[in-house]
Design a protein around this motif. Structure first.
Motif, mmCIF file in Angstrom:
data_model
loop_
_atom_site.group_PDB
_atom_site.id
_atom_site.type_symbol
_atom_site.label_atom_id
_atom_site.label_comp_id
_atom_site.label_asym_id
_atom_site.label_seq_id
_atom_site.Cartn_x
_atom_site.Cartn_y
_atom_site.Cartn_z
ATOM 1 N N LYS A 1 8.930 7.767 -5.432
ATOM 2 C CA LYS A 1 9.758 8.107 -4.269
ATOM 3 C C LYS A 1 10.342 6.831 -3.649
ATOM 4 O O LYS A 1 10.114 6.512 -2.490
ATOM 5 N N MET B 1 10.656 4.918 0.231
ATOM 6 C CA MET B 1 10.145 3.567 0.455
ATOM 7 C C MET B 1 11.216 2.688 1.107
ATOM 8 O O MET B 1 10.944 1.943 2.050
ATOM 9 N N TYR C 1 0.830 -1.204 0.000
ATOM 10 C CA TYR C 1 0.000 0.000 0.000
ATOM 11 C C TYR C 1 0.870 1.262 0.000
ATOM 12 O O TYR C 1 0.635 2.196 -0.775
ATOM 13 N N VAL C 2 1.881 1.275 0.864
ATOM 14 C CA VAL C 2 2.779 2.432 0.934
ATOM 15 C C VAL C 2 3.528 2.590 -0.385
ATOM 16 O O VAL C 2 3.660 3.707 -0.900
ATOM 17 N N SER C 3 4.021 1.498 -0.937
ATOM 18 C CA SER C 3 4.752 1.558 -2.215
ATOM 19 C C SER C 3 3.891 2.133 -3.325
ATOM 20 O O SER C 3 4.352 2.937 -4.136
ATOM 21 N N LEU C 4 2.652 1.713 -3.363
ATOM 22 C CA LEU C 4 1.738 2.207 -4.382
ATOM 23 C C LEU C 4 1.513 3.706 -4.250
ATOM 24 O O LEU C 4 1.470 4.430 -5.245
ATOM 25 N N ASN C 5 1.386 4.177 -3.033
ATOM 26 C CA ASN C 5 1.106 5.594 -2.805
ATOM 27 C C ASN C 5 2.340 6.482 -2.902
ATOM 28 O O ASN C 5 2.195 7.692 -3.084
ATOM 29 N N LEU C 6 3.517 5.904 -2.795
ATOM 30 C CA LEU C 6 4.727 6.720 -2.896
ATOM 31 C C LEU C 6 5.137 6.961 -4.345
ATOM 32 O O LEU C 6 5.871 7.900 -4.627
ATOM 33 N N GLY C 7 4.705 6.114 -5.242
ATOM 34 C CA GLY C 7 5.036 6.295 -6.652
ATOM 35 C C GLY C 7 6.521 6.227 -6.911
ATOM 36 O O GLY C 7 7.171 5.239 -6.637
#
Length: 185
Positions: A111, A115, A103-109
């Motif tokens: 960046k 991550m 989820y975090v990876s998806l939202n960081l794009g």
């Protein structure tokens, strides 16, 4: 890059057993945490592809060690009546961690450095907590460090006679040694 993490994890998991048998569960966990933190810092600050590759391998090495030693450590320090629950919570927390990292990876794009930094946060927390945790009484029993084993048992079983627990551990160790096929190899 991902394959370097997996390669590190393979080597880490192979080294984890002997390392934790020689040096103890707690020091092994701390070393693996530091490997992940150092790898994460190197990955975040990498200027060259080779530096990133080394960082990812170090992170994988630490994760491989942790993957083997944490369940072992938890099963050895958990009071008998809740041992299964603790291991079940560990498995559930792994699944939750995988979900949250996706989820975090998806939202960081794009960046990716951020991550990779986030991977070190649980390790920092675990490093701090490990200083308050006892060494495995089973490992101490195998090392014939009865005084330290009693201290560790007293931290775990505050309401049970530590001497009886030490006797039980010694009995279990003797039974394991009798049936172990790998002893002396």
């Amino acid at each position: 890059m991902v394959s370097l993490s997996m390669a590190g994890a393979v080597f880490g998991s192979l080294a984890a057993g002997p390392f934790s048998d020689i040096y103890g569960r707690k020091p092994t966990i701390l070393v693996s945490n530091f490997l992940v933190v150092i790898g994460s810092i190197l990955a975040c600050s990498s200027k060259f592809i080779m530096m990133l590759m080394i960082a990812r391998f170090l992170m994988g090495l630490g994760i491989g060690i942790i993957s083997l030693v944490i369940p072992l450590y938890l099963s050895e320090i958990a009071p008998l009546h809740i041992r299964g629950q603790i291991i079940a919570y560990l498995v559930a927390s792994h699944s939750l961690g995988v979900f949250l990292s996706g989820y975090v990876s998806l939202n960081l794009g794009n960046k990716w450095r951020l991550m990779l930094f986030f991977e070190s946060i649980p390790m920092f927390i675990q490093i701090i907590w490990m200083f308050y945790m006892p060494e495995s009484p089973r490992w101490l029993g195998v090392q014939n460090e009865d005084d330290r084993c009693l201290e560790s048992l007293a931290m775990i079983y505050d309401d049970i006679d530590s001497e009886k627990q030490l006797d039980l551990i010694k009995y279990e160790i003797s039974r394991i040694e009798k049936v172990s096929y790998f002893r002396g190899i």
